[in-house]
Design a protein around this motif. Structure first.
Motif, mmCIF file in Angstrom:
data_model
loop_
_atom_site.group_PDB
_atom_site.id
_atom_site.type_symbol
_atom_site.label_atom_id
_atom_site.label_comp_id
_atom_site.label_asym_id
_atom_site.label_seq_id
_atom_site.Cartn_x
_atom_site.Cartn_y
_atom_site.Cartn_z
ATOM 1 N N ALA A 118 16.477 48.208 66.356
ATOM 2 C CA ALA A 118 17.703 47.408 66.485
ATOM 3 C C ALA A 118 18.856 48.094 65.747
ATOM 4 C CB ALA A 118 17.460 46.005 65.940
ATOM 5 N N ARG A 119 18.586 48.615 64.549
ATOM 6 C CA ARG A 119 19.626 49.309 63.769
ATOM 7 C C ARG A 119 20.116 50.555 64.517
ATOM 8 N NH1 ARG A 119 16.485 47.733 59.235
ATOM 9 N NH2 ARG A 119 15.236 49.633 59.311
ATOM 10 N N ALA A 120 19.170 51.301 65.081
ATOM 11 C CA ALA A 120 19.548 52.542 65.784
ATOM 12 C C ALA A 120 20.389 52.234 67.022
ATOM 13 C CB ALA A 120 18.287 53.311 66.181
ATOM 14 N N LEU A 121 20.025 51.208 67.761
ATOM 15 C CA LEU A 121 20.769 50.845 68.979
ATOM 16 C C LEU A 121 22.164 50.353 68.611
ATOM 17 C CD1 LEU A 121 17.886 48.946 70.860
ATOM 18 C CD2 LEU A 121 18.770 51.214 71.424
ATOM 19 N N ALA A 122 22.235 49.530 67.563
ATOM 20 C CA ALA A 122 23.537 48.992 67.134
ATOM 21 C C ALA A 122 24.440 50.123 66.630
ATOM 22 C CB ALA A 122 23.336 47.937 66.048
ATOM 23 N N ALA B 116 25.538 49.486 70.800
ATOM 24 C CA ALA B 116 24.979 48.379 71.582
ATOM 25 C C ALA B 116 25.123 47.065 70.827
ATOM 26 C CB ALA B 116 23.498 48.641 71.875
ATOM 27 N N LYS B 117 25.284 45.989 71.566
ATOM 28 C CA LYS B 117 25.184 44.645 70.990
ATOM 29 C C LYS B 117 23.701 44.296 71.053
ATOM 30 C CE LYS B 117 29.540 43.668 70.357
ATOM 31 N NZ LYS B 117 29.998 43.746 68.971
ATOM 32 N N VAL B 118 23.149 43.818 69.932
ATOM 33 C CA VAL B 118 21.699 43.640 69.876
ATOM 34 C C VAL B 118 21.308 42.203 69.541
ATOM 35 C CG1 VAL B 118 19.555 44.412 68.778
ATOM 36 C CG2 VAL B 118 21.428 46.038 69.117
ATOM 37 N N VAL B 119 20.406 41.667 70.360
ATOM 38 C CA VAL B 119 19.757 40.401 70.022
ATOM 39 C C VAL B 119 18.374 40.737 69.485
ATOM 40 C CG1 VAL B 119 18.739 38.267 70.916
ATOM 41 C CG2 VAL B 119 21.016 38.978 71.685
ATOM 42 N N ILE B 120 18.107 40.220 68.297
ATOM 43 C CA ILE B 120 16.787 40.356 67.694
ATOM 44 C C ILE B 120 16.027 39.070 67.976
ATOM 45 C CG2 ILE B 120 15.683 40.140 65.421
ATOM 46 C CD1 ILE B 120 17.626 42.278 64.456
ATOM 47 N N SER B 121 14.830 39.203 68.563
ATOM 48 C CA SER B 121 14.005 38.009 68.732
ATOM 49 C C SER B 121 12.736 38.205 67.927
ATOM 50 C CB SER B 121 13.714 37.759 70.214
ATOM 51 O OG SER B 121 12.604 38.496 70.643
ATOM 52 N N ASP B 122 12.249 37.115 67.356
ATOM 53 C CA ASP B 122 11.037 37.231 66.533
ATOM 54 C C ASP B 122 10.470 35.844 66.310
ATOM 55 O OD1 ASP B 122 10.132 39.782 64.419
ATOM 56 O OD2 ASP B 122 9.185 37.816 64.167
ATOM 57 N N ILE B 123 9.159 35.793 66.127
ATOM 58 C CA ILE B 123 8.514 34.520 65.788
ATOM 59 C C ILE B 123 8.861 34.153 64.346
ATOM 60 C CG2 ILE B 123 6.298 35.446 64.958
ATOM 61 C CD1 ILE B 123 4.963 33.278 66.740
ATOM 62 N N GLY B 124 9.163 35.192 63.541
ATOM 63 C CA GLY B 124 9.615 34.977 62.163
ATOM 64 C C GLY B 124 11.140 34.989 62.098
ATOM 65 N N ASP B 125 11.664 34.883 60.896
ATOM 66 C CA ASP B 125 13.114 34.767 60.735
ATOM 67 C C ASP B 125 13.805 36.138 60.778
ATOM 68 O OD1 ASP B 125 15.664 33.947 60.255
ATOM 69 O OD2 ASP B 125 15.343 33.377 58.167
ATOM 70 N N GLY B 126 14.668 36.318 61.745
ATOM 71 C CA GLY B 126 15.381 37.591 61.860
ATOM 72 C C GLY B 126 16.870 37.443 61.603
ATOM 73 N N ALA C 168 22.197 39.807 61.162
ATOM 74 C CA ALA C 168 23.523 39.779 60.535
ATOM 75 C C ALA C 168 23.906 41.178 60.042
ATOM 76 C CB ALA C 168 23.535 38.785 59.385
ATOM 77 N N SER C 169 22.908 41.937 59.549
ATOM 78 C CA SER C 169 23.207 43.251 58.969
ATOM 79 C C SER C 169 23.695 44.261 60.012
ATOM 80 C CB SER C 169 21.976 43.805 58.238
ATOM 81 O OG SER C 169 20.988 44.169 59.186
ATOM 82 N N ILE C 170 23.468 43.973 61.300
ATOM 83 C CA ILE C 170 23.912 44.922 62.346
ATOM 84 C C ILE C 170 24.925 44.269 63.294
ATOM 85 C CG2 ILE C 170 21.828 46.351 62.279
ATOM 86 C CD1 ILE C 170 20.913 44.798 64.843
#
Ligand SMILES: NC(=O)c1ccc[n+]([C@@H]2O[C@H](COP(=O)([O-])OP(=O)(O)OC[C@H]3O[C@@H](n4cnc5c(N)ncnc54)[C@H](O)[C@@H]3O)[C@@H](O)[C@H]2O)c1
Length: 259
Positions: free
Chosen positions: A23-27, A31-41, A46-48
């Motif tokens: 996600a960091r590399a794409l951003a 790129a605009k990045v959506v992070i999806s996760d079962i845990g808290d992302g 926010a950092s990217i």
């Protein structure tokens, strides 16, 4: 000029580890990045300057929601990184059918559902990019070669390897201009690998440093991988630099499977 200006990516399991690095590399390339996760992302997103949605990749309604959220938040979808995965080391005799099915649910069903729901969304605007839309499926060296005590993981990552080729051919046949490729990392220093090393140390009666050194030795380049080693490959497959690649396997393993 950034390589991915105007593109929108969805990275599953993006809260930490290889997903967060991708996600960091794409951003970083626009790129605009959506992070999806079962845990808290939330923090990683926010950092990217991205967005986060809670998402269990085994759930079809969650996939519908994640793709809709991505389109609503950033206006479309161009890149899917099917990264979420689970891992354990367990002999066949100690593996229950439930264990086996759980691994396939996350590592295989998750990738299938991701491609099923992302392909129509990516196809909506793939023609405008030179290299088209891109799906990157994170498999493993365990999708290329077998290992003892990895029956569930080998089954799941081998499936990801061939599902990638099937989807690549189908997208090409339908002229969707969507490329689908897999990445096969060796041992990469993330929470997943540290968990495995801790377990191995316990079983072998050694310590974490000994197990990490042993893991490093299994790679001819003499070290385990960094999350950025894999993120660089994700970036390459997501970008137009790989415009003529589909159905291919990118091996990022320090030479581990070369002999
Ligand atoms: N680290 C390695 O050595 C290595 C090697 C080869 C392949 N891989 C693969 O790379 C991918 C990422 O691994 P990692 O090392 O970053 O692991 P990790 O455990 O550090 O991170 C995995 C992420 O996936 C998320 N996740 C787990 N189950 C999920 C589910 N059902 N729905 C949504 N999210 C879920 C977790 O919350 C976590 O944030 C996995 O597919 C893994 O199999 C890792």
């Amino acid at each position: 000029m950034t390589k991915l200006a105007g593109r929108v990516a969805l990275v599953t399991g993006g809260a930490r580890g290889l997903g967060a690095a991708a996600a960091r590399a794409l951003a970083a390339e626009g790129a605009k990045v959506v992070i999806s996760d079962i845990g808290d992302g939330t923090e990683t997103a926010a950092s990217i300057g991205g967005a986060y949605i809670k998402h269990d990749v085994t759930s079809e309604p969650d996939w519908v929601a994640a793709v809709a959220f991505t389109k609503k938040t950033f206006g479309g979808l161009d890149i899917l990184v099917n990264n979420a995965g689970i891992f354990w080391v367990r002999p066949i005799a100690m593996t229950t059918l439930e264990d086996f099915k759980r691994m396939q649910a996350v590592n295989v069903d998750g990738v299938f559902l991701g491609m099923k729901h992302a392909i129509p969304a990516i196809a909506e605007r793939s023609q405008q990019w030179e290299g088209g839309g891109s799906i990157v499926n994170i498999s493993s060296v365990a999708g290329l070669v077998g290992a003892a005590n990895l029956i569930s993981y080998n089954a799941s990552k081998g499936a990801v390897r061939l599902m990638t080729k099937s989807a690549a051919l189908e997208c090409a046949e339908q002229k969707l201009k969507i490329r689908v490729n897999s990445i096969h990392p060796g041992m990469i220093d993330t929470d997943m690998m540290r968990g495995a090393a801790t377990l191995m140390a316990k079983v072998a009666g050694t310590d974490l440093d000994t197990e990490r050194a042993r893991m490093a030795k299994r790679h001819p380049l003499g070290r385990v991988g960094k999350d950025t080693d894999v993120a660089d490959a994700v970036l390459f497959l997501a970008s137009d630099a790989s415009a003529f690649m589909t159905g291919s396997e990118v091996v990022v393993d320090g030479g581990m499977t070369a002999n």
